[in-house]
Design an enzyme around this catalytic site. Structure first.
Site, PDB file in Angstrom:
ATOM      1  CG  ASP A  83      -0.347   0.967  11.284  1.00 45.66           C
ATOM      2  OD1 ASP A  83      -1.318   1.673  10.965  1.00 45.66           O
ATOM      3  OD2 ASP A  83       0.318   0.312  10.456  1.00 45.66           O
ATOM      4  CD  GLU A  84       4.240  -0.066  10.013  1.00 40.83           C
ATOM      5  OE1 GLU A  84       5.005  -1.046  10.070  1.00 40.83           O
ATOM      6  OE2 GLU A  84       3.569   0.236   9.010  1.00 40.83           O
ATOM      7  CB  CYS A  85       2.262   7.535  13.269  1.00 38.32           C
ATOM      8  SG  CYS A  85       2.154   9.327  13.041  1.00 38.32           S
TER       9      CYS A  85
END
Length: 547
Positions: free
Chosen positions: A334-336
């Site tokens: 996530d959230e990369c």
């Protein structure tokens, strides 16, 4: 003649009393999560000053019996585990297959013969004794006659805990497991690595313990209000620590004895600042890096173009897989942010070599490569719903957190899904907006009533697609939760509501009935020294505006 008349009147009075004796109202059984079927009796077992024999023969029966005996001792009840007893004051376990109940269902009978508990496997016996424990009054030593047949709605029933933003001692992790297991959750999602700290010992990479496990300080108050250049907005205190592999093994065994599977999460390719602080060569720029002292999403992530990145992660995963018997290994995803990848020569070279059109497809390559490695170890990956971007790894299970859309898309692609959308399942959100003493939270508003209202199977799915919804999970991210007491405050009573969402059949759920049972359940939480949100005892259905 008078004597005969008195005897006749006595018999008539006894007969009348017998006729007046009625079964207890099922609503008087305040069990959470609510069982599938409950038939009350008219009497009670009285265990005061009795010796209770727990009849257990198989390994699972003895394990469950020993756990039950330990608890009964806290009630000053004298219980011993034995393989045989004719005593009426007994709790007898029976292991027998029942296709209708599966491995986690059970039948519990309390009558004049004592207590009998039948299940196909140890998990069912364990859940049966959790129900039995709720039948015993907090200040009493009686058990009402009852017959309960019960089984879970979903196979996957999870609670999550982030120990990377703030770390908690092993004894508290065990208490956390005890509480979730009592509420019939069967998965503990242990979030072990983050930008702010790496919390698991990896012997191959000692700098993870020496450097990555610590940050130099922590932001004071909410990150959004802090000035990164103002020292007064930070506490100036080094913070950190990690769990040794021996501690991890002990916690895994503790959970297994309570039929809880621990799913470890090792974040990749994003949320990697702590790891990069120890091994800067794994980032696109080579650093220097430091573990984050504030909270949010950071641009520096694992480099997808360097072979060293995959060598490192495979080495980490080798040790994680050796420690954890879980079928699933959670790899985040996530959230990369892709900013560094966009300009990194190594990443550009990788995209060209692998025929990837953009950095979203590069992340898909990253996840698919890690999945292939984990599959080669006879394990499977779980990732947050961002792993759908650029193409989903072939065997991946998706945790849908950014709403339900990711879960719907994955189920339609015949991938298994665990539903955990923020709007119902993020327990780091505020749970009350009426109290001036409500502690700082990340934001949002999630009262008990909304948690309870959640339906994990989206109505838009077909019956075949819905089969891919394995279950539901509540998450607790700890950016603003520094103590065990605060963890419990955020989890309970919301976890009680989620327990019923996960276990109880949809048609058996009723919020007003739940609140009635919850009033009694608070006494159990008090007895277990749980620091729950007590002001919600009379404000569980607060509907005031968001904070």
């Amino acid at each position: 003649m008078k004597k005969l008349l008195y005897v006749a009147l006595a018999w008539l009075l006894l007969a009348a009393c017998a006729k007046e004796k009625k079964p207890v109202d099922p609503a008087d059984f305040h069990i959470i999560p609510k069982p599938a079927s409950l038939t009350p009796g008219t009497e009670v077992l009285d265990w005061d000053n009795k010796k209770i024999a727990i009849i257990a023969r198989t390994a699972d029966e003895k394990n469950v019996g020993n756990l039950l005996a330990e608890f009964l001792k806290t009630k000053n009840l004298n219980a011993t585990v034995t393989e045989f007893s004719d005593d009426a004051d007994k709790i007898a376990f029976y292991t027998a297959e029942d296709p209708a109940l599966g491995n986690e269902g059970y039948t519990l009978v309390v009558d004049e013969k004592g207590v009998s508990l039948t299940a196909a496997a140890g998990a069912g016996l364990f859940y049966g004794i959790q129900t039995l424990l709720q039948l015993i009054p907090e200040n009493g030593k009686t058990v009402p006659y009852v017959t309960i047949t019960d089984q879970p709605r979903f196979a996957y029933r999870g609670l999550h805990l982030d120990v990377s933003r703030h770390m908690f001692p092993p004894d508290f992790i065990k208490k956390y497991i005890d509480l979730l297991a009592h509420h019939k959750f069967n998965r503990f999602h242990w979030h072990l690595t983050e930008d702010q700290g790496w919390r698991i010992e990896i012997k191959k990479y000692p700098k993870l313990q020496e450097i990555a496990a610590y940050r130099k300080e922590t932001v004071i108050g909410h990150a959004r209000d802090a000035d990164p250049k103002n020292p007064k907005d930070f506490d100036g205190k080094r913070y950190g620590g990690y769990y040794t592999q021996e501690e991890v093994k002990d916690i895994i065994k503790y959970a297994a004895d309570r039929y809880v599977t621990i799913i470890p999460e090792i974040e990749m390719p994003g949320h990697a600042l702590a790891a990069l602080s120890a091994y800067p060569e794994l980032g696109c720029t080579g650093g220097p890096y430091q573990a984050a002292t504030t909270f949010g999403v950071f641009d520096d992530v694992f480099c997808a173009g360097k072979e060293e990145t995959f060598t490192f992660l495979e080495g980490v995963l080798d040790e994680v897989i050796t420690l954890f018997p879980s079928k699933y290994i959670h790899i985040g995803g996530d959230e990369c942010p892709k900013d560094k990848w966009e300009v990194c020569p190594h990443c550009k070279k990788r995209m060209k070599a692998e025929n990837r059109k953009n950095t979203h497809e590069l992340q898909s390559y990253f996840i698919q490569r890690i999945e292939k490695y984990i599959n080669s170890k006879d394990r499977q990956i779980i990732g947050w719903d961002e792993i759908l971007e650029g193409g989903l790894a072939p065997n991946a299970t998706v945790m849908s957190w950014r709403g339900e859309e990711g879960g719907i898309a994955a189920a339609r692609q015949n991938h298994d899904v665990i539903m955990t959308p923020t709007g119902w399942c993020y327990f780091d959100y505020y749970q009350d907006t009426t109290s001036e003493n409500e502690p700082l939270a990340i934001g949002g508003y999630l009262p008990v009533s909304k948690v309870y209202s959640y339906e994990p199977i989206p109505a838009v799915l077909t019956a075949d697609e819905a089969k891919h919804i394995l279950g539901v999970q509540a998450n607790l991210w700890t950016e603003y939760i520094p103590t065990p007491e605060h963890v419990e405050y955020m989890m309970y009573p919301r976890a009680c509501a989620m327990a019923e969402v996960a276990w109880t059949a949809k048609e058996n759920r009723n919020y007003e009935d739940f609140l009635t049972r919850l009033d009694t359940h608070f006494k159990h939480l008090d007895a277990w020294d749980v620091h729950y949100a007590k002001h919600l005892q009379h404000a569980a259905d607060s509907t005031v505006s968001k904070k």
